[in-house]
Design an enzyme around this catalytic site. Structure first.
Site, PDB file in Angstrom:
ATOM      1  N   ASP A  22      39.611  35.765  36.557  1.00 36.36           N
ATOM      2  CA  ASP A  22      40.920  36.146  37.102  1.00 36.36           C
ATOM      3  C   ASP A  22      42.034  35.817  36.112  1.00 36.36           C
ATOM      4  O   ASP A  22      41.933  34.856  35.345  1.00 36.36           O
ATOM      5  CB  ASP A  22      41.137  35.390  38.425  1.00 36.36           C
ATOM      6  N   ASN A  70      38.797  46.258  44.359  1.00 36.72           N
ATOM      7  CA  ASN A  70      39.588  46.614  43.179  1.00 36.72           C
ATOM      8  C   ASN A  70      39.939  48.110  43.089  1.00 36.72           C
ATOM      9  O   ASN A  70      40.811  48.506  42.312  1.00 36.72           O
ATOM     10  CB  ASN A  70      38.886  46.185  41.879  1.00 36.72           C
TER      11      ASN A  70
HETATM   12  C1  FPP Z   1      40.873  40.057  37.560  1.00 38.35           C
HETATM   13  O1  FPP Z   1      42.084  39.731  36.924  1.00 38.35           O
HETATM   14  C2  FPP Z   1      40.018  40.751  36.625  1.00 38.35           C
HETATM   15  C3  FPP Z   1      39.429  41.971  36.817  1.00 38.35           C
HETATM   16  C4  FPP Z   1      39.596  42.754  38.045  1.00 38.35           C
HETATM   17  C5  FPP Z   1      38.624  42.606  35.760  1.00 38.35           C
HETATM   18  C6  FPP Z   1      37.674  41.722  35.014  1.00 38.35           C
HETATM   19  C7  FPP Z   1      37.258  42.415  33.811  1.00 38.35           C
HETATM   20  C8  FPP Z   1      37.113  41.888  32.579  1.00 38.35           C
HETATM   21  C9  FPP Z   1      37.266  40.481  32.236  1.00 38.35           C
HETATM   22  C10 FPP Z   1      36.832  42.811  31.465  1.00 38.35           C
HETATM   23  C11 FPP Z   1      35.512  43.070  31.004  1.00 38.35           C
HETATM   24  C12 FPP Z   1      34.354  42.551  31.707  1.00 38.35           C
HETATM   25  C13 FPP Z   1      33.101  42.870  31.341  1.00 38.35           C
HETATM   26  C14 FPP Z   1      31.957  42.274  32.032  1.00 38.35           C
HETATM   27  C15 FPP Z   1      32.841  43.806  30.252  1.00 38.35           C
HETATM   28  P1  FPP Z   1      43.450  40.354  37.472  1.00 38.35           P
HETATM   29  O2  FPP Z   1      43.688  41.622  36.779  1.00 38.35           O
HETATM   30  O3  FPP Z   1      43.373  40.451  38.962  1.00 38.35           O
HETATM   31  O4  FPP Z   1      44.486  39.311  37.058  1.00 38.35           O
HETATM   32  P2  FPP Z   1      45.870  38.979  37.807  1.00 38.35           P
HETATM   33  O5  FPP Z   1      45.491  38.203  39.032  1.00 38.35           O
HETATM   34  O6  FPP Z   1      46.595  38.176  36.805  1.00 38.35           O
HETATM   35  O7  FPP Z   1      46.524  40.287  38.117  1.00 38.35           O
END
Ligand code: FPP
Length: 244
Positions: A22, A70
């Site tokens: 996250d 998501n």
């Molecule tokens: C949550 O952070 C993260 C995600 C929904 C995506 C996770 C993906 C990756 C780390 C990229 C690649 C992964 C692989 C396995 C290739 P957020 O966007 O919700 O963060 P925020 O809470 O700050 O908005």
């Protein structure tokens, strides 16, 4: 990716760490950049952390890459994430294979594009004989959705006369989960200061330890990962029992 060595896996016992990655969006926004820049940085961290697993004594690593919730994000972000997953598979496949990493995906593939599902299947096949690290990527994954799908399959088997209601116990249900090939997680790490489970491995984490850390995922280094895993070694787990 360099060849992974297993020198630090002293006990040989499976050790499963699951991560809720996250904070990518905030990381980017704090720098005035689009959220997708944070996801790209996040993917770099994935590479380093997978690479560090053997030295940290981690045999199984499960990463929450995209949840069933998501899809509610903007079309731009969802499309960008899907492109990133494709890119990750294309760029990393050979390195993962050569490093001895076995990759598998969990989650419902029904909503993913056929071409992406094909890439996921191919990567699973390419790495099927590997065993130094078991990397599981949760894509369109939700714990409730997983248990619901498992219950539906179980009900179907009963309908077909393959099982009876008396066969339904925790062990049987677990055989219908996406994670049937995995040991339960020992440790779940969530980055970015949020202390929530967010529908991740609900069934499997019944006895897991949790570590909620403030670091945003794109800043989460392999060193910090290893430190957390090592500090876990000093905790005591009783699985509902008492210590002798
Ligand atoms: C949550 O952070 C993260 C995600 C929904 C995506 C996770 C993906 C990756 C780390 C990229 C690649 C992964 C692989 C396995 C290739 P957020 O966007 O919700 O963060 P925020 O809470 O700050 O908005």
């Amino acid at each position: 990716m360099a060849k992974i060595t297993t020198s630090a896996q002293s006990s040989g016992a499976p050790f499963h760490v699951a991560c809720i990655m996250d904070g990518n969006g905030r990381w980017a926004q704090m720098r005035g950049r689009p959220r997708l820049v944070g996801h790209h940085m996040g993917a770099k961290r994935v590479r380093e952390i997978v690479q560090r697993c053997p030295d940290a004594g981690v045999t199984h690593l499960t990463l929450f890459a995209f949840s069933t919730e998501n899809w509610k994000r903007t079309q731009t972000e969802v499309a960008g994430l899907m492109r990133l997953f494709r890119r990750y598979i294309i760029n990393e496949a050979k390195g993962l294979k050569n490093a001895g990493v076995r990759v598998r995906f969990i989650g419902d593939r029904i909503r993913l594009e056929d071409s992406l599902v094909k890439m996921m299947d191919d990567l699973e096949m390419l790495t099927a004989d590997n065993s130094s690290v078991h990397l599981t990527i949760a894509l369109n994954y939700g714990g409730r959705d997983e248990v619901t799908r498992a219950a539906r399959r179980l009900a179907y088997e009963i309908e077909q006369g393959e099982l009876t209601h008396k066969d339904v116990d925790a062990e049987t249900l677990a055989r219908f989960l996406d994670t049937r090939f995995l040991p339960d997680p020992d440790l779940v790490i969530r980055t970015s200061g949020e202390a929530r489970i967010s529908n991740f491995l609900l069934w499997q984490s019944a006895y897991a330890e949790y570590e909620f850390i403030d670091t945003l995922w794109p800043d989460f280094s392999a060193d910090e990962f290893q430190r957390i895993v090592e500090s876990y070694g000093s905790r005591e787990r009783r699985f509902g029992g008492v210590t002798a």
